[in-house]
Design a protein around this motif. Structure first.
Motif, PDB file in Angstrom:
ATOM      1  N   ALA A 101       2.869   3.284  -4.994  1.00 16.76           N
ATOM      2  CA  ALA A 101       1.768   3.229  -4.028  1.00 16.76           C
ATOM      3  C   ALA A 101       1.388   1.792  -3.674  1.00 16.76           C
ATOM      4  CB  ALA A 101       0.556   3.970  -4.573  1.00 16.76           C
ATOM      5  N   ARG A 102       1.624   0.865  -4.572  1.00 16.99           N
ATOM      6  CA  ARG A 102       1.291  -0.531  -4.308  1.00 16.99           C
ATOM      7  C   ARG A 102       2.023  -1.077  -3.086  1.00 16.99           C
ATOM      8  NH1 ARG A 102       3.353  -5.508  -8.095  1.00 16.99           N
ATOM      9  NH2 ARG A 102       2.369  -7.221  -6.966  1.00 16.99           N
ATOM     10  N   TRP A 103       3.199  -0.548  -2.807  1.00 21.25           N
ATOM     11  CA  TRP A 103       4.029  -1.037  -1.706  1.00 21.25           C
ATOM     12  C   TRP A 103       3.947  -0.139  -0.466  1.00 21.25           C
ATOM     13  CZ3 TRP A 103       5.575  -0.964  -6.828  1.00 21.25           C
ATOM     14  CH2 TRP A 103       5.828  -2.214  -7.420  1.00 21.25           C
ATOM     15  N   GLU A 104       3.011   0.774  -0.424  1.00 20.49           N
ATOM     16  CA  GLU A 104       2.929   1.742   0.663  1.00 20.49           C
ATOM     17  C   GLU A 104       2.773   1.059   2.034  1.00 20.49           C
ATOM     18  OE1 GLU A 104       3.305   4.657   2.789  1.00 20.49           O
ATOM     19  OE2 GLU A 104       3.006   5.388   0.735  1.00 20.49           O
ATOM     20  N   CYS A 105       3.703   1.363   2.931  1.00 13.47           N
ATOM     21  CA  CYS A 105       3.656   0.916   4.327  1.00 13.47           C
ATOM     22  C   CYS A 105       4.831   1.572   5.037  1.00 13.47           C
ATOM     23  CB  CYS A 105       3.731  -0.610   4.449  1.00 13.47           C
ATOM     24  SG  CYS A 105       5.279  -1.317   3.855  1.00 13.47           S
ATOM     25  N   ARG A 106       4.844   1.507   6.341  1.00 10.97           N
ATOM     26  CA  ARG A 106       5.893   2.170   7.120  1.00 10.97           C
ATOM     27  C   ARG A 106       7.276   1.619   6.784  1.00 10.97           C
ATOM     28  NH1 ARG A 106       5.815   5.325  11.647  1.00 10.97           N
ATOM     29  NH2 ARG A 106       7.740   5.418  12.869  1.00 10.97           N
ATOM     30  N   ASN A 107       7.380   0.308   6.652  1.00 14.13           N
ATOM     31  CA  ASN A 107       8.692  -0.291   6.411  1.00 14.13           C
ATOM     32  C   ASN A 107       9.274   0.141   5.069  1.00 14.13           C
ATOM     33  OD1 ASN A 107      10.318  -2.246   8.062  1.00 14.13           O
ATOM     34  ND2 ASN A 107      10.487  -3.257   6.071  1.00 14.13           N
ATOM     35  N   ASN A 108       8.453   0.146   4.035  1.00 14.22           N
ATOM     36  CA  ASN A 108       8.949   0.546   2.722  1.00 14.22           C
ATOM     37  C   ASN A 108       9.190   2.049   2.640  1.00 14.22           C
ATOM     38  OD1 ASN A 108       8.946  -2.097   1.878  1.00 14.22           O
ATOM     39  ND2 ASN A 108       6.912  -1.984   0.954  1.00 14.22           N
ATOM     40  N   ARG A 109       8.435   2.821   3.417  1.00 13.09           N
ATOM     41  CA  ARG A 109       8.735   4.253   3.514  1.00 13.09           C
ATOM     42  C   ARG A 109      10.148   4.468   4.051  1.00 13.09           C
ATOM     43  NH1 ARG A 109       3.733   7.932   5.848  1.00 13.09           N
ATOM     44  NH2 ARG A 109       2.167   7.380   4.266  1.00 13.09           N
ATOM     45  N   LEU A 110      10.482   3.734   5.103  1.00 12.34           N
ATOM     46  CA  LEU A 110      11.813   3.879   5.686  1.00 12.34           C
ATOM     47  C   LEU A 110      12.885   3.394   4.717  1.00 12.34           C
ATOM     48  CD1 LEU A 110      13.735   4.626   7.884  1.00 12.34           C
ATOM     49  CD2 LEU A 110      13.124   2.532   9.125  1.00 12.34           C
ATOM     50  N   ALA A 111      12.597   2.321   3.977  1.00 10.78           N
ATOM     51  CA  ALA A 111      13.557   1.840   2.973  1.00 10.78           C
ATOM     52  C   ALA A 111      13.841   2.927   1.936  1.00 10.78           C
ATOM     53  CB  ALA A 111      13.008   0.584   2.299  1.00 10.78           C
TER      54      ALA A 111
END
Length: 402
Positions: free
Chosen positions: A68-78
């Protein structure tokens, strides 16, 4: 250079998730572009009038709670892209063979998770003392750095080798192959997970539009009437490892890099940087231009860039070369373009499908005979990929199958 085996590879784009989705769309000449329905709006309160390559389902695919610390659209796609085509299992095999500390992670991106930063500034909260700060849910410093992607994937994979984020605009996830090859050749690591991820955001859409580079219609690379690019988002990965003597299969054979520094956003007018990168890749692979069966062009559909790249290709390659741009399928995925179009080159090697150039129908007479609009079928041994970034930061890759 010693060839590097490609153990696993995948891409997720507006065409779908995984290599089969890419291959099917290429064969069917089915574009992933759609009218812009992405969130950020201009001063008129409307989305930018253009076409985009948007990945379906990201809004409904949050990261696992542990990340959850890295939650964002870009990391979701990764995370989504990494789950495809057996990548986790292949990486687990490399870790078992070499150890987590002997596998590098080299990822490319252009804007990383800047979309989260845009959101944070748009929702600034005023404190009692009058100062402003990001809202609690977005007050996570790692997300607001270019290295957000690399840091997230290092924690998500458990790799403990060198972790590098390459940010050279649109050549970013092509240059990761070169960086990984040097790490392996130097003996620093035995394998590397390379890739790239970029997602749509206001900075991308309105930033490129401010440069007058965005077309209001689906992009038409190398068409005489082309008016600009269509932006997209994508993620992809490849696992590289030293090839054993006599080993067959898909391989990275060569890479070439240049930085002509002619202009911040325009290529060298004679395409010298592009030629240097292509010549370097061919030399490192130990082949000639005539040996290449398919060339995936950078081909953004902007008037200047396409004509300059076409001239550079015509100066080096025979008329028989099949060269095309696949951005009419995926859009220009910026920092992810290198990995996406490397995957398309690998598909050409594996299946013999040589993509043409989608949406284009009127050849620009300034472009050479190498530029093809129609798909073709041919068994080829070598394929090449061009990725050129702002500031003349260029990279070309040669892949082979034996």
């Amino acid at each position: 250079m010693p060839a590097l085996a490609i153990r696993a590879w995948s891409a997720t784009t507006a065409l779908g998730r995984g290599v089969q989705a890419q291959q099917s769309a290429l064969l069917e000449r089915r574009s992933g572009l759609r009218r812009n329905d992405f969130g950020p709006v201009g001063s008129d309160g409307q989305p930018l009038p253009c076409w985009i390559g948007r990945v379906e389902g990201l809004e409904d695919a949050p990261l696992p709670a542990a990340f959850a610390r890295w939650e964002c659209r870009n990391n979701r796609l990764a995370w989504l892209a990494f789950q495809q085509d057996g990548l986790p299992e292949a990486l687990a095999g490399a870790v078992a063979a070499h150890g987590a500390g002997r596998v590098a992670l080299v990822l490319g991106t252009s804007t990383s998770s800047i979309g989260a930063t845009e959101e944070a500034y748009g929702r600034l909260e005023t404190q009692v003392d009058g100062t402003q700060r990001f809202p609690a849910g977005l007050d996570r410093s790692i997300v607001h750095t270019v290295h957000s992607l690399g840091d997230f994937m290092q924690h998500a994979t458990g790799l403990r080798g060198p972790c590098i984020t390459v940010a050279t605009a649109c050549s970013s996830s092509a240059k990761v192959f070169a960086q990984a090859a040097r790490l392996i050749q130097a003996g620093v690591v035995d394998a590397a997970l390379v890739g790239g991820v970029d997602t749509l955001c206001g900075s991308v859409l309105f930033g490129f539009n401010s440069l007058q580079l965005v077309s209001p219609d689906p992009c038409r690379p190398f068409d005489a009437g082309r008016t600009g690019l269509s932006l997209g988002e994508a993620g992809g990965f490849a696992l590289l490892e030293r090839a054993t003597p006599g080993e067959t299969g898909l391989q990275l054979r060569g890479y070439g890099e240049s930085s002509d520094a002619h202009h911040m956003s325009s290529p060298h007018p004679q395409g010298l940087g592009a030629q240097y990168a292509m010549r370097d890749a061919l030399a490192r692979a130990g082949v000639t231009a005539a040996d290449i069966g398919y060339l995936n062009l950078h081909g953004t559909a902007t008037p200047a860039n396409d004509s300059i790249e076409a001239a550079a290709v015509a100066a080096m390659f025979p008329d028989t070369l099949h060269a095309g741009s696949t951005k009419g399928w995926t859009g220009h995925t910026l920092g992810a373009a290198g990995i996406v179009e490397s995957v398309i080159a690998l598909l050409a090697l594996r299946h013999g499908t040589l993509p043409g150039t989608l949406n284009s129908d009127t050849p620009d007479p300034a472009c050479g005979a190498q530029i093809r609009f129609a798909n073709a079928t041919a068994d080829i041994d070598l394929a090449m990929n061009n990725s050129f970034g702002f500031g003349g930061n260029n990279c070309s890759l040669v892949f082979g199958c034996s």
